[in-house]
Design a protein around this motif. Structure first.
Motif, PDB file in Angstrom:
ATOM      1  N   LYS A   2      50.960  46.743 134.103  1.00  0.00           N
ATOM      2  CA  LYS A   2      50.298  47.352 133.339  1.00  0.00           C
ATOM      3  C   LYS A   2      49.496  46.366 133.488  1.00  0.00           C
ATOM      4  O   LYS A   2      48.483  45.182 133.950  1.00  0.00           O
ATOM      5  CB  LYS A   2      49.842  46.487 131.880  1.00  0.00           C
ATOM      6  CG  LYS A   2      48.698  47.458 131.056  1.00  0.00           C
ATOM      7  CD  LYS A   2      48.875  46.997 129.176  1.00  0.00           C
ATOM      8  CE  LYS A   2      47.945  47.232 129.168  1.00  0.00           C
ATOM      9  NZ  LYS A   2      47.978  46.671 127.409  1.00  0.00           N
ATOM     10  N   ARG A   3      47.297  46.931 134.167  1.00  0.00           N
ATOM     11  CA  ARG A   3      46.206  45.972 134.353  1.00  0.00           C
ATOM     12  C   ARG A   3      45.462  45.701 132.921  1.00  0.00           C
ATOM     13  O   ARG A   3      45.883  46.172 131.953  1.00  0.00           O
ATOM     14  CB  ARG A   3      45.331  47.099 135.257  1.00  0.00           C
ATOM     15  CG  ARG A   3      46.339  47.261 136.725  1.00  0.00           C
ATOM     16  CD  ARG A   3      45.766  48.129 137.887  1.00  0.00           C
ATOM     17  NE  ARG A   3      43.512  47.062 137.610  1.00  0.00           N
ATOM     18  CZ  ARG A   3      43.621  46.215 138.729  1.00  0.00           C
ATOM     19  NH1 ARG A   3      44.194  46.422 139.603  1.00  0.00           N
ATOM     20  NH2 ARG A   3      42.494  45.504 138.721  1.00  0.00           N
ATOM     21  N   MET A   8      39.330  44.575 126.287  1.00  0.00           N
ATOM     22  CA  MET A   8      40.795  44.586 125.256  1.00  0.00           C
ATOM     23  C   MET A   8      40.790  43.504 124.548  1.00  0.00           C
ATOM     24  O   MET A   8      41.528  43.165 123.679  1.00  0.00           O
ATOM     25  CB  MET A   8      41.977  45.501 126.128  1.00  0.00           C
ATOM     26  CG  MET A   8      41.508  46.533 126.678  1.00  0.00           C
ATOM     27  SD  MET A   8      43.220  47.615 126.605  1.00  0.00           S
ATOM     28  CE  MET A   8      44.453  47.270 125.156  1.00  0.00           C
ATOM     29  N   TYR A   9      39.696  42.209 124.982  1.00  0.00           N
ATOM     30  CA  TYR A   9      40.366  41.235 124.227  1.00  0.00           C
ATOM     31  C   TYR A   9      39.199  41.145 123.222  1.00  0.00           C
ATOM     32  O   TYR A   9      38.535  42.199 122.560  1.00  0.00           O
ATOM     33  CB  TYR A   9      39.125  40.531 125.271  1.00  0.00           C
ATOM     34  CG  TYR A   9      40.034  40.060 126.756  1.00  0.00           C
ATOM     35  CD1 TYR A   9      41.552  39.830 127.069  1.00  0.00           C
ATOM     36  CD2 TYR A   9      39.704  39.415 127.966  1.00  0.00           C
ATOM     37  CE1 TYR A   9      41.900  40.172 128.119  1.00  0.00           C
ATOM     38  CE2 TYR A   9      40.171  39.062 129.270  1.00  0.00           C
ATOM     39  CZ  TYR A   9      41.899  39.296 129.454  1.00  0.00           C
ATOM     40  OH  TYR A   9      42.451  39.216 131.188  1.00  0.00           O
ATOM     41  N   PRO A  10      39.859  40.205 122.166  1.00  0.00           N
ATOM     42  CA  PRO A  10      39.474  39.964 120.810  1.00  0.00           C
ATOM     43  C   PRO A  10      38.441  39.818 121.106  1.00  0.00           C
ATOM     44  O   PRO A  10      37.739  38.992 121.727  1.00  0.00           O
ATOM     45  CB  PRO A  10      39.858  39.109 120.342  1.00  0.00           C
ATOM     46  CG  PRO A  10      41.363  38.842 121.008  1.00  0.00           C
ATOM     47  CD  PRO A  10      40.693  39.280 122.309  1.00  0.00           C
TER      48      PRO A  10
END
Length: 62
Positions: A2-3, A8-10
């Motif tokens: 998975k890249r 998608m970071y908080p």
């Protein structure tokens, strides 16, 4: 494999990354000048770590 997608970071991690990106290059320059004037093992290692972090941020690895 998975890249990682940096979007998608908080939000708090994206903020920390942005702050690190702004301060990394000036710290590298300051540390390089300090290492040239008074070279110690700690200064050289710290400069290497800062350069690696700056490169990782520039290449968007972290």
């Amino acid at each position: 494999m998975k890249r990682f997608n940096r979007f998608m970071y908080p939000p708090w991690l994206r903020t920390c990354r942005a702050i690190a990106a702004q301060f990394c290059i000036p710290f590298c320059i300051f540390q390089a000048i300090r290492t040239i004037l008074i070279p110690t093992t700690f200064d050289v290692l710290l400069l290497a770590v800062l350069i690696l972090i700056a490169t990782a941020i520039y290449l968007e690895i972290i």
